[in-house]
Design an enzyme around this catalytic site. Structure first.
Site, PDB file in Angstrom:
ATOM      1  N   GLY A   1       0.832  -1.205   0.000  1.00 33.75           N
ATOM      2  CA  GLY A   1       0.000   0.000   0.000  1.00 33.75           C
ATOM      3  C   GLY A   1       0.857   1.241   0.000  1.00 33.75           C
TER       4      GLY A   1
ATOM      5  CB  SER B   1       0.262   4.113  -4.438  1.00 29.74           C
ATOM      6  OG  SER B   1      -0.979   3.515  -4.081  1.00 29.74           O
TER       7      SER B   1
ATOM      8  N   GLY C   1      -1.494   7.824   1.331  1.00 30.92           N
ATOM      9  CA  GLY C   1      -1.635   7.897   2.779  1.00 30.92           C
ATOM     10  C   GLY C   1      -0.370   7.564   3.549  1.00 30.92           C
TER      11      GLY C   1
ATOM     12  CE1 TYR D   1      -7.253   8.662  13.938  1.00 29.90           C
ATOM     13  CE2 TYR D   1      -9.512   7.959  13.554  1.00 29.90           C
ATOM     14  CZ  TYR D   1      -8.605   8.940  13.914  1.00 29.90           C
ATOM     15  OH  TYR D   1      -9.053  10.198  14.257  1.00 29.90           O
TER      16      TYR D   1
ATOM     17  CE1 TYR E   1     -11.761   4.406  10.991  1.00 29.06           C
ATOM     18  CE2 TYR E   1     -10.958   3.611  13.100  1.00 29.06           C
ATOM     19  CZ  TYR E   1     -10.792   3.768  11.745  1.00 29.06           C
ATOM     20  OH  TYR E   1      -9.657   3.276  11.137  1.00 29.06           O
TER      21      TYR E   1
ATOM     22  CB  VAL F   1      -6.959  14.744   4.516  1.00 35.88           C
ATOM     23  CG1 VAL F   1      -7.969  14.792   3.357  1.00 35.88           C
ATOM     24  CG2 VAL F   1      -7.334  15.760   5.578  1.00 35.88           C
ATOM     25  CB  THR F   2      -6.212   8.938   3.660  1.00 37.69           C
ATOM     26  OG1 THR F   2      -7.279   8.345   4.429  1.00 37.69           O
ATOM     27  CG2 THR F   2      -5.045   9.256   4.587  1.00 37.69           C
TER      28      THR F   2
END
Length: 400
Positions: free
Chosen positions: A49, A51, A53, A228, A238, A279-280
């Site tokens: 992963g 690419s 964030g 998170y 969440y 911010v992703t």
């Protein structure tokens, strides 16, 4: 060649095309913002992963400050002629160029990391060019996953558990952001299981096993998976929702890996890493997260809000022993102390209590959030000339 004029195609938080130079500029800016330093060793890393964030930030910080060698894996779409390539495709080409200019040995693979074929392809590449892996960074975020054992396609959902979720949210449908209301019905048991199958620790564990089976775990091998926790304000959708169930599974997977024979044999370590708000593309899809992040940015300001790059630098320093590990009672690495300080959260809760009034105070934070979303796709980036034809059909990078 595909030189053409493009404009952003945007609907709310969703932007379906990307600007190659804008996306590249965001990578260069992050690269330049990370202080370059030279360490003696150059660990071998596999970043799943890479690419976007935290995966992208971990890649760039690892290259700039620790000279990592190894492989980045992402699943991105090329230019089709009707649509541009994805922003992650363009970010990868930019990262590859910067790494090559700086003399780093890093290769990039475009594949579905959830698949068995991907694990074979990547472990072949690692074995051929690098040997045993020092670090496996797991930073995958995807809406669905095909179980390699059964062929079942699981779809993740963002839903509360037990009761419906109602909360304020940011609405960017008009010329100015405004407050709307989000209502989400609770997830079912099947939806929760599917979300865990996509976003939990099953695939992380499969990657570690795939490396171990090829004898590609270095002595003192370390693997981390990003997670998170966040605020009590967003907890119902969440941490206490379907995603939270997946994150709990991820954390249990870290425990299981730590007690496994394959890691004990190598004196290895597995951690989940609790990062702070960012911010992703993944986070912008979660209802109310945009408003919460806008409030948080307003409270903290530019200097107090820790970027993904700043957190990635801190993570590498902890992993490489430059600074002590910051662990909580559950054994998780914590990078989010700045977000969860009592006085910060108290102020966020005050804004949240009256969201319309809060938005008036946080207008700059809301504008900042949307500008950050646009930058994820390469739009609205400083020092980029929009309105002119640009080459959109860029080749996926190959080693030089």
């Amino acid at each position: 060649m595909s030189l053409r004029q493009i404009e952003p195609k945007q609907r709310g938080f969703l932007i379906v095309n990307a600007h190659p130079e804008g996306a590249a500029q965001t990578v260069r800016r992050m690269w330049d913002g990370i202080e370059a330093r030279t360490d003696g060793r150059k660990p071998v890393a596999l970043i799943l992963g890479h690419s976007a964030g935290y995966g992208l930030a971990t890649l760039l910080a690892g290259l700039r400050q620790h000279g990592i060698r190894g492989v980045g894996v992402a699943f991105e779409a090329a230019d089709t002629g009707r649509r541009t390539a994805t922003a992650g495709w363009y970010r990868t080409t930019a990262a590859a160029q910067l790494a090559a200019e700086d003399g780093h040995d890093i290769r990039f693979v475009n594949t579905d990391a959830f698949s068995t074929d991907a694990k074979t392809q990547v472990t072949d590449l690692v074995e051929q060019h690098y040997g045993p892996i020092d670090y496996l960074v797991y930073s995958l975020a995807a809406p669905r996953r095909t179980d390699p054992a059964t062929g079942t396609v699981h779809h993740s959902v963002i839903k509360p558990l037990g009761a419906a979720y109602e909360a304020p949210a940011l609405d960017f449908a008009g010329p100015d952001p405004k407050i709307s209301r989000a209502r989400i019905e609770p997830g079912t048991e099947d939806e929760t299981r599917a979300t865990v199958a996509v976003m939990g620790g099953d695939d992380w564990a499969l990657w570690v096993r795939a490396l171990a089976a090829r004898r590609l775990l270095a002595d003192k091998f370390t693997t981390v998976a990003l997670t998170y926790v966040g605020s009590e304000v967003t907890a119902p959708v969440y941490r206490q929702g379907t995603i939270g169930a997946a994150k709990e599974h991820l954390e249990q997977t870290a425990h299981d890996l730590n007690t496994s024979a394959m890691l004990k044999e190598k004196d290895g370590r597995a951690f989940t890493v609790v990062a702070g708000a960012a911010v992703t593309q993944a986070s912008s899809a979660i209802p109310s997260i945009a408003l919460y992040t806008a409030f948080l940015r307003t409270v903290l300001g530019e200097r107090g809000f820790h970027s993904t790059a700043e957190q990635a630098v801190e993570l590498w320093d902890q992993l490489e022993g430059r600074t002590p590990l910051v662990l909580d009672e559950a054994g998780r690495i914590r990078l989010d102390g700045w977000e969860l300080e009592d006085q910060v959260q108290d102020r966020v809760r005050q804004l949240w209590a009256d969201p319309e009034k809060g938005l008036e105070a946080a207008r700059a934070g809301a504008d900042w959030f949307m500008s950050q979303v646009r930058e994820l796709y390469g739009w609205g980036v400083d020092n980029v000339t929009y309105g002119q034809p640009v080459e959109t059909d860029l080749a996926w990078p190959t080693p030089r």
